[in-house]
Design a protein around this motif. Sequence first.
Motif, short mmCIF file in Angstrom:
data_model
loop_
_atom_site.label_atom_id
_atom_site.label_comp_id
_atom_site.label_asym_id
_atom_site.label_seq_id
_atom_site.Cartn_x
_atom_site.Cartn_y
_atom_site.Cartn_z
N GLY A 243 -2.63 3.80 5.67
CA GLY A 243 -3.88 3.50 4.97
C GLY A 243 -3.88 3.88 3.51
O GLY A 243 -4.84 3.54 2.80
N LEU A 244 -2.90 4.58 2.99
CA LEU A 244 -2.87 4.97 1.58
C LEU A 244 -2.49 3.76 0.74
O LEU A 244 -1.53 3.05 1.04
N LYS A 245 -3.28 3.53 -0.34
CA LYS A 245 -3.07 2.35 -1.15
C LYS A 245 -1.69 2.35 -1.81
O LYS A 245 -1.11 3.41 -2.05
N GLU A 246 -1.24 1.13 -2.12
CA GLU A 246 0.04 0.98 -2.80
C GLU A 246 -0.06 1.52 -4.24
O GLU A 246 -1.11 1.42 -4.89
N ASP A 247 1.01 2.13 -4.71
CA ASP A 247 1.15 2.67 -6.07
C ASP A 247 0.20 3.84 -6.34
O ASP A 247 0.05 4.30 -7.49
N GLU A 248 -0.43 4.36 -5.28
CA GLU A 248 -1.31 5.51 -5.44
C GLU A 248 -0.50 6.78 -5.68
O GLU A 248 -0.98 7.72 -6.33
N GLU A 249 0.70 6.83 -5.17
CA GLU A 249 1.54 8.01 -5.25
C GLU A 249 2.20 8.19 -6.62
O GLU A 249 2.72 9.26 -6.93
N GLY A 250 2.22 7.16 -7.42
CA GLY A 250 2.89 7.26 -8.70
C GLY A 250 4.39 7.14 -8.56
O GLY A 250 4.91 6.46 -7.68
N PRO A 287 3.58 -5.57 -0.28
CA PRO A 287 2.55 -6.58 0.01
C PRO A 287 1.72 -6.93 -1.22
O PRO A 287 1.75 -6.26 -2.26
N GLN A 288 0.92 -7.99 -1.07
CA GLN A 288 -0.01 -8.41 -2.11
C GLN A 288 -1.21 -7.46 -2.14
O GLN A 288 -1.45 -6.71 -1.18
N PRO A 289 -1.98 -7.44 -3.22
CA PRO A 289 -3.12 -6.49 -3.31
C PRO A 289 -4.11 -6.63 -2.17
O PRO A 289 -4.70 -5.63 -1.73
N GLN A 290 -4.34 -7.85 -1.68
CA GLN A 290 -5.32 -8.03 -0.60
C GLN A 290 -4.73 -7.76 0.79
O GLN A 290 -5.46 -7.76 1.78
N GLN A 291 -3.47 -7.49 0.86
CA GLN A 291 -2.82 -7.23 2.15
C GLN A 291 -2.82 -5.74 2.47
O GLN A 291 -3.10 -4.89 1.62
N LYS A 292 -2.47 -5.46 3.75
CA LYS A 292 -2.44 -4.09 4.24
C LYS A 292 -1.29 -3.34 3.59
O LYS A 292 -0.16 -3.84 3.54
N PRO A 293 -1.51 -2.10 3.10
CA PRO A 293 -0.43 -1.35 2.45
C PRO A 293 0.62 -0.87 3.45
O PRO A 293 0.36 -0.74 4.64
N LYS A 330 -9.67 4.45 4.56
CA LYS A 330 -9.42 5.24 5.76
C LYS A 330 -7.94 5.50 5.90
O LYS A 330 -7.11 4.62 5.69
N ASN A 331 -7.65 6.78 6.32
CA ASN A 331 -6.26 7.21 6.47
C ASN A 331 -6.04 7.78 7.87
O ASN A 331 -6.95 8.39 8.46
N PHE A 332 -4.81 7.60 8.38
CA PHE A 332 -4.45 8.04 9.74
C PHE A 332 -3.12 8.79 9.67
O PHE A 332 -2.21 8.41 8.91
N PHE A 333 -3.06 9.86 10.50
CA PHE A 333 -1.82 10.64 10.62
C PHE A 333 -1.25 10.43 12.03
O PHE A 333 -1.95 10.67 13.02
#
Length: 400
Positions: A243-250, A287-293, A330-333
């Motif tokens: 669930g963590l967005k793409e490129d959020e981690e840097g 993935p594309q921006p509208q797709q699932k990360p 939303k995030n899941f572990f």
Amino acid sequence: MAAKKEKPKTTGRKEEGKTSEEEGEGLTCPKRPAAEREARSHRSVEVPGSGLQNWLAEPSKSAQPRMKKKHTDGRGEQLRSQSPQLRETPAAQQQVQNTDNNDNKKEEGKKKTRKQEMANPEEEEEEQKEVEEEEKGKKMDVSFFKEYMESLKEWQLQEFDEIKRRIKNAEERMNKMEVAISELAKRVENMEKRETFVDMEVKDLKEKLEESNKKAKEAQELLAQKIDMIENYNRRNNIKIVGLKEDEEGKNMREFIKDWIPRVLGRPESQEEMEIEGAHRTLARKPQPQQKPRSILVKFLRYTTRENILEKAMKKVREDKKLLEYKGQKNFFYPDISFELLKKRKEFNTAKTILWKKGYKFMLRYPAVLKIIIPGQRNRLFSDPEEARKFAEQLQNKQR
């Protein structure tokens, strides 16, 4: 006076019956009429060395008038007209000869009577010549008949020998065929025995093969279990974050995760406690921006660190009664497990849904065991998803 009146008749008879010299030159032996010749002759069989058949086939014209005087009683004609098989018997031949002798005696008596009636010596001399010629013809007929019978006998013996030879050859062939058939029967019997033996061998081989396949299948399953266990053991220090967005981690995923997990769980951990060996997103196309990360895989140095993080995440969800969120996402572990183990764990989803709706606490233990916590009772463990589903339905019916 009576003898003189009969002279012209005698002269007329002599004119009718001409000698052989007047009819044809070189014929000294009279021949019998065609009917009598056919009666005396045998069936048409060509015997080498015999001229009787050709002689009988060409009758002389001079013999026919004189032969009309003979055999006035007709018994000899009847005997000669019998079938060739009857004429070949000795009794029939003797009967024909006796009949001819009787006819000759009667003819001689008639000739003596005619001699007494005839006063002309020339007629008597001519009559005597005719008698001598007839007797000579009879002797020639008998000699030819004997020659013919001997030739026929010789031919029959030859035919009989040929038949015997053919029968002997046929018997030899039959014996050879019987030997060959017996050999074939032995071969067939041996082949049947071999076939029975081969069938038994094939049956034993099939049983052994089935047993080997069964053992191989069991060994394959055991080997697959061991491989899956080794794979899951190598992943025992990993967690999967979804669930963590793409490129959020840097640019530095490891440092980002080390700072991000305490903030999401609400209980910051010290840098020493959370030692991370590595972190990266799954190896898939971005993935594309509208797709699932893509998911993030994090490997900790210690197994206890992974268990503490998973336990804290579950505790926070229970306390807040909502899922974990970060920046509205939303995030899941999840624990990082193999595909086969993940498939087994998904089979418990039906039972987990029923328990979650009714407020029962549960947890999925490693590798795929569902633990149900019932207040006031002993906890129940299920490794079979179907049994877990039935038990969850029973709990649901009790509450109603």
